[in-house]
Scaffold this active site. Structure first.
Site, PDB file in Angstrom:
ATOM      1  N   TYR B 107     112.049  70.255 -50.444  1.00 58.02           N
ATOM      2  CA  TYR B 107     112.878  70.671 -51.574  1.00 58.02           C
ATOM      3  C   TYR B 107     113.438  69.439 -52.262  1.00 58.02           C
ATOM      4  O   TYR B 107     113.862  68.486 -51.600  1.00 58.02           O
ATOM      5  CB  TYR B 107     114.035  71.536 -51.069  1.00 58.02           C
ATOM      6  CG  TYR B 107     115.043  71.910 -52.137  1.00 58.02           C
ATOM      7  CD1 TYR B 107     114.921  73.100 -52.850  1.00 58.02           C
ATOM      8  CD2 TYR B 107     116.125  71.073 -52.441  1.00 58.02           C
ATOM      9  CE1 TYR B 107     115.841  73.436 -53.831  1.00 58.02           C
ATOM     10  CE2 TYR B 107     117.037  71.407 -53.419  1.00 58.02           C
ATOM     11  CZ  TYR B 107     116.891  72.596 -54.109  1.00 58.02           C
ATOM     12  OH  TYR B 107     117.792  72.926 -55.084  1.00 58.02           O
ATOM     13  N   GLU B 195     114.490  71.693 -60.516  1.00 54.44           N
ATOM     14  CA  GLU B 195     114.304  71.972 -59.098  1.00 54.44           C
ATOM     15  C   GLU B 195     112.822  72.101 -58.790  1.00 54.44           C
ATOM     16  O   GLU B 195     112.098  72.810 -59.490  1.00 54.44           O
ATOM     17  CB  GLU B 195     115.030  73.279 -58.749  1.00 54.44           C
ATOM     18  CG  GLU B 195     115.023  73.622 -57.273  1.00 54.44           C
ATOM     19  CD  GLU B 195     115.735  74.943 -56.995  1.00 54.44           C
ATOM     20  OE1 GLU B 195     116.902  74.914 -56.589  1.00 54.44           O
ATOM     21  OE2 GLU B 195     115.125  76.005 -57.217  1.00 54.44           O
TER      22      GLU B 195
END
Lengths: 294, 389
Positions: B107, B195
């Site tokens: 991530y 993101e």
């Protein structure tokens, strides 16, 4: 004393000849604020309807008037420039009312203007009742006293202050910190100043859902302000998760920023949380009695 | 403005972040044609803003044109819902992408941090799940770096994050470039969030952004007029469409299933107004923040919005004048009632603050009496909604 603003503060208005700028300049003058002039590029040398000198640059305004504070009403694309100009001219306190300023502009400005305090953007301003008002707050609901108030919302601040005033609890300074994702002055920044202010004996903090300002304020209170009578209120308890309601900051996501996490943080710090604004004066009076301040 | 995955990936490509080969397709035929021309293993992904599309059947595999057509037909038109968006979002287009041989999922994101007033880069070796879940289950795995905007991005930041978060060694060479890319995108296009989840490490050692979530700052769109086209094509839900039509910001109006309509100026007061109705034992029909400096015409539009598009049986208007002047709102209310052809519902008006006296005079002339406090107004509106049943 009061924080951030007092009788001696000399204020200029950037964007003084615009509709909002000129209307609210009049109201600030009526409140007794020392407005010493304004800036509108290209209109230098003119005088406003209220007899204030207009300058082309902030530098000229500061040199001619000794201004310490600025109140910014310029449109969003020009705010960063206006703040940089104020910083370069030696202004110590900039209150930015404008709504809709790009987040990255604010990031850039706060990262490069150390030493100048910025309130806002997208905020109602700052008032030290009985002394001066910079911004758009309706002066008549305020009363001089010893309660410091900080809030993320404009109109909710007026609501809470109106209740305090009706309950005979005057205010030292009220700061509307603003609802944007990045603001110049946070609750924690306000708490640091209030902690050292001789006039301030109690505090009211009006938060709302989303972000982590309230949790950080609670941690600061637990560490440094445990003896101060403080009451908090959290707006938006009935907001559904994941929905943004108006303020860019007021989004609940995950466990962070929920009303529950904020209320728990305050309770852990010994700060009672009011269920509704009208409970705040009673809770504060109770805390004042408990702590022996009153 | 939130971007679709394919739009986010277009921006990724511009800043040098590797994305899987693929094509944005509007029809099942497009999908079949693309696979026919490009034999291989493909993933067909629903293009929606709502989260949880995988679980809802919005991501499927295909290795032949026929499979591609069939999977596309299954996904197109699907309504994908989650807890935050119970109305759901209909799938109108697809992204067909190379199926990656996944070894690891990580991530990586950049956003603005209110507390430090700096851009924050966040990295975790746990990718492919909600970051909120990671924060609960593996909080120690999330490494953060707050970037000094005066210095900007420098590769040591990427290295430090990779080491601190214990990212798999396979990522190390490519990772500083990925962080450089999201930092560049963040500033170049005025994003509030970029993101990559998951950031995939393939079995043959390549690193790809397998998904893209980008939120652009609406207030900065004037600097990038090219996004106006994307903005028009993005799905607004029903509430957002109604808000925009009334001249409100899309986030200033939300419907709920109660009977007390509400309107206030300022998001904080509007939220407190909702809470006040709840405290008085009622349920709200809507959230409505009329904003600062509202004029008479907007007030009329908002009146009609609440009366015509919610279940409201009574209407609580709560105005504390600051930049909004009380007389303007009062004129708007009077004008709304005079001009509207909509049904009328009982109203409770609380009006105080700037130009309050003039506002009250205008309301009184029209035969209306404002209440004094928010609690009083909420209680009266709840009672009226009950009586109207």
């Amino acid at each position: 004393m009061s924080i951030f603003l007092d009788k001696n503060s000399k204020v200029i208005v950037q964007g003084i000849t615009g509709a909002e700028g000129s209307y609210h300049t009049g109201r600030m003058l009526d409140y007794g604020t020392q407005i010493v002039g304004g800036v509108t590029p290209g209109k230098g040398g003119q005088t406003t309807g209220r007899g204030l000198p207009v300058f082309d640059t902030v530098k000229q305004a500061v040199e001619a008037t000794g201004a310490t504070h600025t109140c910014i009403f310029v449109p969003p694309p020009f705010v960063a420039d206006a703040l940089f100009e104020a910083y370069e001219a030696g202004i110590g306190m900039a209150v930015c009312i404008t709504e809709g300023v790009p987040v990255h502009d604010v990031l850039r400005v706060v990262g490069a203007t150390a030493g100048m305090r910025i309130i806002g953007p997208n905020c109602p301003g700052l008032i030290s009742p009985g002394k001066a008002s910079v911004g758009i707050m309706p002066g008549h609901v305020f009363q001089e006293g010893s309660v410091g108030v900080m809030s993320r919302s404009g109109t909710l601040t007026y609501e809470v202050v109106d209740l305090l005033t009706r309950a005979g609890m005057g205010q030292s300074t009220c700061v509307g910190v603003g609802g944007d994702p990045i603001i110049g002055t946070t609750f924690v920044d306000c708490l640091r100043e209030f902690a050292n202010d001789s006039q301030t004996k109690a505090l009211v903090l009006c938060g709302e859902i989303g972000g982590s300002d309230e949790e950080e304020a609670a941690a600061f209170i637990a560490a440094h302000l445990a003896a101060m009578p403080i009451v908090a209120f959290i707006g938006g308890r009935n907001a559904p998760p994941g929905k943004s309601l108006g303020h860019a900051g007021a989004i609940i996501s995950g466990a962070f920023g929920t009303p529950q996490s904020k209320i728990a943080a305050f309770q852990e710090a010994g700060v009672p949380v009011a269920d509704r604004p009208s409970e705040i004066p009673r809770l504060l009076a109770q805390r004042l009695r408990e702590t022996g301040v009153d | 403005m939130n971007l679709m995955e394919y739009q986010g990936k277009e921006l990724f490509a511009r800043v040098g972040i590797a994305v899987p080969r693929g094509r944005h397709c509007a029809t099942a035929e497009d999908v079949a044609r693309f696979i026919a021309a490009n034999p291989g293993e493909w993933v067909v992904k629903a293009q929606v803003l709502v989260g949880g599309r995988g679980k809802a059947g919005g991501i499927k595999f295909a290795s032949t044109p026929e499979e591609g057509r069939a999977r596309a037909n299954e996904i197109l038109g699907l309504v994908i819902k989650n807890r935050q968006n119970p109305q759901g979002e209909t799938v109108k287009s697809l992204l067909v992408e190379e199926r990656l041989p996944i070894a690891k999922e990580a991530y990586c994101a950049i956003t603005v941090d209110r507390a430090t007033k700096k851009p924050a880069v966040m990295v975790s070796p746990f990718g492919g799940m909600d970051i909120e879940e990671v924060a609960e289950q593996h909080p120690e795995s999330i490494a953060k770096f707050f970037v000094d905007t005066a210095i900007g991005y420098s590769p040591f930041i990427g290295r430090e994050l990779a080491f601190t978060s214990k990212l798999d060694e396979g990522y190390r060479k490519a990772f500083p470039g990925v962080v450089a890319g999201i930092y560049d995108l963040f500033f170049r296009y005025g994003a509030k969030l970029v993101e990559i989840n998951p950031l995939v490490l393939t079995r043959d050692g390549r690193v790809f952004a397998s998904d893209a979530k980008v939120e652009l700052d609406d207030d900065a769109l004037f600097r990038n007029p090219e996004f106006a086209q994307w903005q028009k094509s993005l799905p607004l839900d029903e509430d957002e469409t109604l808000a925009a039509a009334a001249g409100l910001g899309i986030r200033n109006f939300r419907r709920f299933d109660g009977l007390v309509g509400t309107m206030a100026n300022g998001a904080g007061l509007a939220m407190a107004t909702m809470d006040a109705v709840d405290n008085a034992g009622g349920k709200i029909a809507n959230f409505l923040d009329i904003g600062g400096g509202a004029n008479a015409e907007l007030v009329r539009n908002c009146y009609e919005l609440v009366v015509n598009h919610t279940n409201a049986k009574s209407f609580f208007i709560n105005i504390f004048g600051g930049i909004t002047r009380g007389d303007e709102v009062a004129r708007g209310i009077v004008q709304a009632l005079r001009e509207t052809t909509s049904r009328k519902i009982p109203m409770v008006i609380r009006l105080t603050g700037n130009n309050e006296a003039e506002g009250r005079r205008i309301l009184a002339q029209a035969g209306m009496t404002p209440v004094e406090t928010m609690d009083e107004g909420a209680a009266a509106a709840v009672k009226l909604a009950g009586a109207a049943k």
